[in-house]
Design a protein around this motif. Structure first.
Motif, PDB file in Angstrom:
ATOM      1  N   ASN A   1      -1.271   4.883   5.101  1.00  0.00           N
ATOM      2  CA  ASN A   1      -0.626   4.625   3.816  1.00  0.00           C
ATOM      3  C   ASN A   1       0.154   3.317   3.888  1.00  0.00           C
ATOM      4  N   MET A   2       0.742   2.907   2.773  1.00  0.00           N
ATOM      5  CA  MET A   2       1.397   1.607   2.697  1.00  0.00           C
ATOM      6  C   MET A   2       2.620   1.534   3.609  1.00  0.00           C
ATOM      7  N   ARG A   3       3.366   2.616   3.736  1.00  0.00           N
ATOM      8  CA  ARG A   3       4.567   2.599   4.567  1.00  0.00           C
ATOM      9  C   ARG A   3       4.215   2.383   6.039  1.00  0.00           C
ATOM     10  N   TRP A   4       3.117   2.981   6.488  1.00  0.00           N
ATOM     11  CA  TRP A   4       2.707   2.777   7.883  1.00  0.00           C
ATOM     12  C   TRP A   4       2.250   1.332   8.090  1.00  0.00           C
ATOM     13  N   ARG A   5       1.537   0.783   7.101  1.00  0.00           N
ATOM     14  CA  ARG A   5       1.054  -0.589   7.226  1.00  0.00           C
ATOM     15  C   ARG A   5       2.215  -1.574   7.256  1.00  0.00           C
TER      16      ARG A   5
END
Length: 425
Positions: A162-166
């Motif tokens: 997801n965006m937070r991990w990226r």
């Protein structure tokens, strides 16, 4: 299973055992990491990964997708509705058993029916807004290794986040490795990549299993001295790097170079557009790769055996040789000699190792040598001394050979001076 994982250096793991001979799924991690298992099932293992204090925890979802088409829709629906998906940065990685695009299949799997199997995965990715990390090294990660028109390959293994991990790992990437034992190519997710430089020195962890590497490092480290501490540190690091590189080439030969070349050729073969025609070459390269791995392990074991013998010999001729226990020195010397002979017989004559015979021979030779050394067959002569005051000392000797004879008489006074000499032939 637990003993096998520990022997490979993974003391921590969560494991879903197989049912009969099918299935089996595990996540392992080394000492120093902390993973908190949340769910363990036959298709999904979820763990919370606790990193350094400066980074927030994130969710790792390791996937071994369902093989049955009827189970895939239910599985991906469950993944999509998981509450932790929206609460934490998370990474989903593994064998998804499905593709996202028709271009990710080649062969029989490009049919409409095969593409329909991926609908559930595509819907999950779209609704959750997942990001495909891509892959470096090739297009396909699985192949059935059949011949001709029956040959099929697809990209079944991938990593999604997801965006937070990226945002937490902006430089992370996925690399495809050659398939050696399985039909799947292993994938590696590197969260903190080290940008490669040309001819970059890399420390090989296998060196730690050879005690001689410590001697190489110590000798190289002490070989460079400089009055400036900064220059001394840089010089010692450079000397150590060069010494380890030279030692590695001498001990392991060109096995590692050959391994790297075969891995590269295997990767090119597996990702070739004509992979269906290169199945035989793929099989041949896998066999060569296995042989090189065995050769590397045999060479490493042989070098360690030689190192152990040399260390023991150095101990015998050094510390033990200057000791006061000749019995221990004799036993250790016989033991080293027997180990070395056994090693040569195994390496060059193919003889089997018999530890009981070695033990018997060592005891037998030790008893024989000990008995021989304990015999006092040669009497040592006492030191000559002059006679008391007022006396003369007369020494005589006779030699007989064939028909000839010689008799000698020597007389000394109290001061040890020669008083009279007579010789008769």
């Amino acid at each position: 299973m637990e003993l096998k994982l520990r022997s490979l250096g993974f003391p921590n793991f969560c494991y879903k055992p197989p049912v009969g001979r099918a299935g089996g799924f595990c996540v392992v991690w080394r000492q120093g990491l902390f993973l908190e298992p949340v769910e363990v099932s036959k298709h999904l293992i979820r763990c919370i990964v606790h990193c350094e204090p400066s980074l927030e925890p994130w969710m790792l979802a390791a996937v071994y997708g369902p093989s049955r088409v009827t189970e895939r829709a239910t599985f991906w629906e469950k993944v999509k509705n998981e509450p932790s998906v929206s609460n934490l940065p998370w990474l989903l990685v593994g064998d998804l058993k499905s593709t996202l695009f028709s271009s990710e299949r080649s062969g029989l799997g490009t049919s409409r029916h095969a593409q329909q199997r991926s609908t559930a995965l595509c819907r999950c990715v779209e609704e959750l807004g997942l990001i495909d990390l891509g892959v470096i090294g090739g297009r396909f990660s699985w192949r059935n290794r059949r011949f001709g028109k029956a040959f099929t390959q697809a990209k079944l293994d991938r990593a999604l986040c997801n965006m937070r991990w990226r945002q937490a790992f902006p430089f992370a990437y996925v690399q495809l490795l050659p398939a050696t034992f399985s039909n799947h190519n292993p994938i590696v997710v590197d969260t903190v990549p080290m940008f490669k430089r040309r001819n970059q020195f890399k420390f090989n962890a296998a060196w730690l299993r050879d005690n001689r590497s410590q001697l190489v490092v110590r000798k190289a480290w002490e070989s460079y001295n400089h009055e400036n501490s900064g220059n001394q540190l840089c010089g010692r690091l450079t000397a150590t790097r060069r010494a380890l590189s030279i030692w590695n080439r001498k001990q392991f030969g060109h096995v590692q170079t050959e391994l790297e070349a075969i891995r590269k050729e295997l990767m090119i073969t597996q990702q070739s557009p004509n992979a269906a025609e290169l199945v035989d070459r793929d099989t041949t390269l896998r066999v060569i790769l296995h042989e090189l791995h065995e050769r590397e392990e045999s060479l490493r074991t042989n070098n360690m055996m030689i190192a152990s013998c040399m260390d023991l010999l150095e101990f015998i001729t050094g510390d033990l040789g200057h000791g006061k226990d000749p019995q221990l020195l004799l036993y250790a010397s016989i033991l080293v000699d027997m180990i070395w002979k056994t090693r040569n017989n195994a390496c060059f004559e193919g003889k089997e190792l018999d530890i009981f015979q070695i033990h018997t021979n060592v005891l037998m030779f030790f008893a024989e040598f000990n008995k021989a050394f304990s015999r006092n067959t040669v009497k040592t002569s006492s030191k000559w001394s002059p006679p008391p005051t007022g006396w003369l000392k007369i020494n005589t000797d006779v030699c007989l050979k064939d028909s000839n004879s010689v008799a000698s008489v020597i007389v000394h006074n109290e001061k040890g001076e020669l008083s009279w000499l007579s010789q008769n032939i």
